[in-house]
Design an enzyme around this catalytic site. Structure first.
Site, PDB file in Angstrom:
ATOM      1  N   ASP A 301      -6.942   4.689   4.755  1.00  0.00           N
ATOM      2  CA  ASP A 301      -6.353   3.372   4.949  1.00  0.00           C
ATOM      3  C   ASP A 301      -5.224   3.613   5.857  1.00  0.00           C
ATOM      4  O   ASP A 301      -5.028   4.682   6.800  1.00  0.00           O
ATOM      5  CB  ASP A 301      -5.558   3.150   3.409  1.00  0.00           C
ATOM      6  CG  ASP A 301      -5.221   1.916   3.332  1.00  0.00           C
ATOM      7  OD1 ASP A 301      -5.043   0.906   4.338  1.00  0.00           O
ATOM      8  OD2 ASP A 301      -4.838   1.281   2.091  1.00  0.00           O
TER       9      ASP A 301
HETATM   10  C1  BGC Z   1      -4.097  -1.854   2.780  1.00  0.00           C
HETATM   11  C2  BGC Z   1      -5.326  -2.026   3.090  1.00  0.00           C
HETATM   12  C3  BGC Z   1      -5.641  -2.892   4.038  1.00  0.00           C
HETATM   13  C4  BGC Z   1      -4.784  -1.900   5.268  1.00  0.00           C
HETATM   14  C5  BGC Z   1      -5.278  -2.557   6.770  1.00  0.00           C
HETATM   15  C6  BGC Z   1      -3.263  -1.400   3.989  1.00  0.00           C
HETATM   16  O1  BGC Z   1      -1.815  -1.179   4.075  1.00  0.00           O
HETATM   17  O2  BGC Z   1      -3.316  -0.694   1.811  1.00  0.00           O
HETATM   18  O3  BGC Z   1      -5.743  -2.681   1.702  1.00  0.00           O
HETATM   19  O4  BGC Z   1      -7.087  -2.991   4.143  1.00  0.00           O
HETATM   20  O5  BGC Z   1      -3.773  -2.128   5.200  1.00  0.00           O
HETATM   21  O6  BGC Z   1      -4.701  -3.953   6.941  1.00  0.00           O
END
Ligand code: BGC
Length: 744
Positions: A301
């Protein structure tokens, strides 16, 4: 039906071959063998759009920066990008952007490996202006309509793919078992079986049955694993999950998704039992690859390798963090702003701490993904897919999903539906805004930038033109504007009924943290004042998690809850309020009565122990505000007896029941089957949902519903961490009916 078949037509088109990383793919091996270490690590690097572009000009046109592009694509060989800068872009803007980047990659890089773009299209194409926005997952789960959820995902895939993007960071498979968590609205609710069913439906919709053909995108099951139950209720806070619980409630949905062939997986940003999941070889390799058999790509993530050094404090340097994450099992890193991951990983390989074959394994999976989404066959934006964008049929599906997602929680005799002759006063902070209908990930990450929403999206005020709207509190972006309440009270006294729209300002992730679930004080004061007028009050509650309404609920004569119902949400609210649509949504979570008592419906018996009298006489009580599964209709349903194939069974259990619509309106009913194990070696839950089906019934119509349960359905994880079936008595519960069987 018509809608679904139209939607189905849209993806009957060209397909690309599917390959798995287990069998050797000669094309991929050939590319891999020609790559330098730097080029391989570049494939493992994912950056955000800001690293190559800007959009801070007045018309938000994307301006690519050639020096930055050179660094990203040529110097560091980066193979994938993601996200938006200040917010959503138009269809042509996306296509032009993706094609320019692809042209650059194909013309200027040594191996011409197509680059991959990823996006969070988590409740429809939410970063695409003019794209369709459905209810968030919590709302979708309230529909209990698996086919509708699959259709929503198919439409999302089609619009996303048509805009040039072939990889979607969705669906969320976290189980929403902490009601305070700011991402509850992104989950399919608190029940593992529901998350499994809706998760599978979403993945089918995103990826298609077996091929990522031209109307589909690669899905990303996220966030593996244990993100949704932070101990303090805050986003990305530590979770403590015993392995027995992890395996019972949090793992099955990932196993299902892997079995279906979901292409990618995103790791939980948080930590479980003191170990950041990004550093857990046990979870990312032993369990995920070894037990679940996942062969696809694992992505981190956002910035989570850096966080292992800066926040979790398990790595004394960024480089150590890279070492931990790669050795644990990640394939691609959402860095996303710089080249530290890339540089540190190259060094780690050069120093011999990470083997090049380990790198090859990840790059093989990344190239396989690129091939699966058709980038090798046709790396260009597929211009002929323009008809997949903003198809008018999609709106109908979004409207139906929004309608079915609304939950009628309370309806005192005769309050709802409203009649067109009534004088309606409309007020409250969520009446005149589109943001509270959409919530997180809507045109922007936080969803509250009103100016980016297309004009055609209705507020509740727009959808109820006959009502007199008088502002009381209004949400504007993150702020609240408070108006003169005397005017509202005067209008209230003059009306027949008050429609009061309450709820939350839009938020996402950590900015959505709250100290407890208390309802906003000024909204409580507002309803208290309005209730003194003696006029009936119908509350429309728009929220992403259940804020405590215990003190104000008695002031409500009617209550309709919507969990971020999306761009057709306002129309859906109007349809339910006036009875043009008969509500059928069911709560996907337990609506708590107290902030300090946050049980789920499938709690253990001791969770209910309320009081004790001498000598040791216990009283049990489970009294949330509203139970999981609660949701009223404008018609009534009568359930027959629960019938089973035998009282003692040795193989599958067959259950049947008849349901009759005893009212005078057509309606949809959700028939849910729960089981309760009388005694088991692990304390049994008071009930567990095992099946649900949504049916349409005309007035007076009766339908017979059959369910088949296998022993696997009532198995559980035992002390040895094995999933087992234990012989014994089970209650089979449907509606008010119950039947006990002995199962051996
Ligand atoms: C979130 C994810 C997301 C990623 C990319 C993160 O802050 O936890 O769910 O897919 O950002 O945008």
């Amino acid at each position: 039906m018509l809608l679904l078949s139209l939607v189905m037509m849209v993806w009957a088109c060209g397909q690309t071959s599917r390959s798995t990383s287990s069998g050797q793919d000669d094309e991929i091996e050939k590319i891999l063998s020609g790559l330098s270490l730097e080029e391989k690590v570049g494939q493992m690097t994912n950056l955000t759009l800001t690293t190559i572009a800007s959009d801070d000009n007045p018309d938000r046109a994307i301006v690519l920066d050639s020096a930055k592009m050179h660094d990203v694509f040529i110097k560091y060989h980066v193979g994938s990008l993601q996200n938006v800068m200040s917010g959503a872009y138009g269809f042509e803007q996306w296509r032009t952007l993706i094609q320019s980047l692809q042209d650059y990659t194909l013309q200027k890089t040594r191996h011409k490996i197509p680059f991959l773009y990823a996006i969070d299209a988590v409740h429809g194409a939410n970063y695409l202006l003019g794209g369709t926005q459905f209810p968030h997952n919590l709302g979708l789960a309230a529909t209990r309509n698996v086919r509708l959820v699959e259709s929503a995902a198919k439409i999302t895939a089609a619009e996303t793919r048509a805009s040039g993007i072939r990889y979607n960071f969705s669906p969320v498979l976290d189980v929403g078992r902490n009601q305070q968590w700011s991402r509850l609205g992104e989950t399919f609710g608190e029940d593992t079986y529901m998350v499994r069913e809706f998760g599978k439906a979403s993945i089918r919709g995103y990826e298609g049955d077996s091929q990522v053909n031209t109307a589909h995108v690669a899905a990303c099951m996220k966030h593996y694993i244990g993100y949704s139950v932070p101990e303090n209720g805050k986003d990305r806070a530590p979770a403590y999950i015993p392995e027995i619980v992890l395996r019972e409630y949090f793992l099955p949905q990932f196993q299902d998704a892997v079995n279906m062939g979901a292409r990618t997986l995103m790791v939980n940003s948080g930590e479980v039992n003191g170990v950041p999941v990004h550093a857990s070889k046990f979870l990312l390799t032993d369990v995920l690859r070894g037990e679940l058999g996942f062969e696809g790509m694992v992505i981190t993530d956002w910035q989570d390798i850096l966080k292992m050094h800066e926040r979790h404090l398990v790595a004394s340097s960024h480089k150590e963090a890279v070492y931990l994450a790669v050795e644990a099992g990640i394939d691609m890193c959402i860095v996303p702003f710089d080249f530290r991951f890339t540089e540190d990983l190259i060094e780690l390989v050069q120093e011999g701490r990470i083997s090049e074959s380990r790198i090859d394994a990840s790059v093989r999976r990344i190239l396989t993904l690129k091939k699966q989404v058709g980038l090798f066959e046709n790396p260009n934006v597929e211009l002929d897919l323009a008809t997949y964008f903003a198809n008018p049929e999609y709106k109908e599906v979004a409207l139906q999903a929004a309608r079915e997602s609304l939950v009628l929680l309370k309806n005192e005799e005769g309050t709802l539906p409203l009649s067109r002759n009534q004088k309606v006063l409309l007020t409250g902070p969520t009446a005149n805004t589109v943001t509270a209908l959409h919530g997180a990930w809507s045109y922007t990450w936080q969803g509250y930038k009103e100016a980016l929403y297309p004009d055609e999206i209705k507020t509740i005020k727009d959808a109820l033109p006959a009502a007199q709207y008088v502002p009381s509190i209004e949400f504007h972006e993150k702020e609240e504007k408070v108006f003169d309440l005397n005017q509202v009270l005067r209008a209230a006294r003059n009306s027949d009924v008050i429609v009061l729209c309450l709820g939350e300002i839009s938020y996402a992730e950590t900015p959505g943290n709250i100290p407890d679930l208390a309802f906003p004080e000024n909204q409580k004061e507002l309803i208290a004042k309005l209730s003194q007028t003696g006029k009936p009050i119908v509350v429309v509650l728009l929220e992403g998690r259940p804020r405590i309404i215990r003190e104000i609920e008695p002031m409500m004569d009617g209550l309709v809850a919507g969990f971020w119902p999306g761009s057709q949400g306002a129309q859906a609210v109007a349809d339910v309020l006036y009875g043009d649509f008969n509500p059928s949504g069911k709560l996907p979570i337990t609506y708590p009565r107290y902030s300090g008592t946050l049980s789920t419906y499938d709690h253990k018996r001791l969770d209910e122990a309320a009081e004790i009298d001498d000598p040791y006489k216990y009283y049990y009580e489970f009294k949330p505000q509203y139970e999981f599964g609660h949701g009223l209709s404008y018609t009534s349903f009568e359930y027959g007896q629960v019938n089973v194939n035998a009282d003692t069974i040795t193989s599958d259990l067959k259950v049947s029941i008849s349901i009759t619509n005893t009212g005078d309106r057509a309606g949809q009913e959700v028939v849910s089957l729960y089981t309760r194990d009388h005694y088991a070696s692990i304390t049994p839950s008071v009930r567990r949902l095992r099946r649900f089906v949504k049916i349409d019934l005309k007035p007076g119509e009766t339908r017979e519903i059959d369910f088949t349960l296998t022993k696997a359905d009532v198995s559980f994880v035992n002390q040895q961490l094995k999933t087992v079936f234990e012989e014994g008595h089970f209650d089979i519960m449907i509606g008010p009916g119950l039947k006990t069987v002995y199962w051996k």
